[in-house]
Structure formats: structure tokens, C-alpha cells
Design an enzyme around this catalytic site. Sequence first.
Site, PDB file in Angstrom:
ATOM      1  CE  LYS A   9      36.802 -12.187  67.218  1.00 54.42           C
ATOM      2  NZ  LYS A   9      36.796 -13.627  66.909  1.00 54.42           N
ATOM      3  CB  SER A  25      56.157  -4.211  68.756  1.00 52.64           C
ATOM      4  OG  SER A  25      56.639  -3.456  67.669  1.00 52.64           O
ATOM      5  CB  THR A  57      54.187  -9.218  69.739  1.00 60.43           C
ATOM      6  OG1 THR A  57      55.226  -8.239  69.740  1.00 60.43           O
ATOM      7  CG2 THR A  57      53.036  -8.773  68.881  1.00 60.43           C
ATOM      8  CE1 TYR A  58      56.604  -3.043  71.994  1.00 61.64           C
ATOM      9  CE2 TYR A  58      57.514  -5.246  72.277  1.00 61.64           C
ATOM     10  CZ  TYR A  58      57.665  -3.925  71.912  1.00 61.64           C
ATOM     11  OH  TYR A  58      58.874  -3.487  71.434  1.00 61.64           O
ATOM     12  N   GLY A  73      60.328  -7.375  64.029  1.00 62.93           N
ATOM     13  CA  GLY A  73      61.292  -8.240  64.695  1.00 62.93           C
ATOM     14  C   GLY A  73      61.056  -9.698  64.352  1.00 62.93           C
ATOM     15  CB  ALA A  74      61.480 -12.777  66.390  1.00 62.12           C
ATOM     16  CB  ALA A  75      56.358 -11.121  65.229  1.00 65.58           C
TER      17      ALA A  75
END
Length: 127
Positions: A9, A25, A57-58, A73-75
Site C-alpha cells: 500500500k 483509472s 480501479t486500475y 473518470g467516475a472515480a
Amino acid sequence: MILNLLKSKIHCATVTEANLQYMGSITIDEALMEAAHILPNERVQVVDNNNGARLETYVIPGPKNSGVICLNGAAARCVQPGDVVIIMAYAFMTEDEARSYVPTVVMVDGQNAVREVRQAEHHGQTH
């Protein structure tokens, strides 16, 4: 049995951008990716310490040593620049592997530069 455990992490990184128009992403400084052993296109979970949002996400690499942490994007609707996030990558491993595996924790400073890389502490007892 195969278990899904924390691999590594990036702890308490600061979001630098949120780009709703980009197609999905999270963009992460390549130096942070390397320190955390996270590969391009790897699936990650992002937890926002400011608002409690959790998303998956990636990863796409950002310029090395730029400090970029950008939700795309949506994130981008789940975070704001300046929010503090924890970015976690997981790995599948056998129970034997899981008992001895110690995740990598990348600690960053306020500009998302690597401050320290350490192994996470084991919590609880192993049998």
C-alpha cells in the site's frame, strides 16, 4: 485454498488531481508504483480518509517523481484534490504463503515523495 491478502500500500498520499473527463483509472507517480511493487493496469482499492469513500480501479503510471495521484473518470466524483488516500494492492496466495508474507508499506510526505518503505507489522497471532 487461495486467499486474497494485502500485497502493498501507499499510505496517506495526497490527491493532486481529479479528472472526470479521462477514461477511468488512477494515475500514480511511477516512483511510488515501483516502491509499492504495483504494476501498470493492476487493480487497486482506494480509500479516501477525508470522506470515507472506497473504490476500486486500475493503475496507470504517471511521470516519475512528479508526486501525481489523480483519480480519473467516475472515480473523480469520489475525491477532491487535497484529500488524503490509502492505495492498496492485493495478491492471491496460498495459506502457507499468506502466513509468512509481509506487505510493503510506502509512507509518503506531503508532496507524495517516498519518505520510507517498510514492511507492515503482523497483527494477531499465527498458529
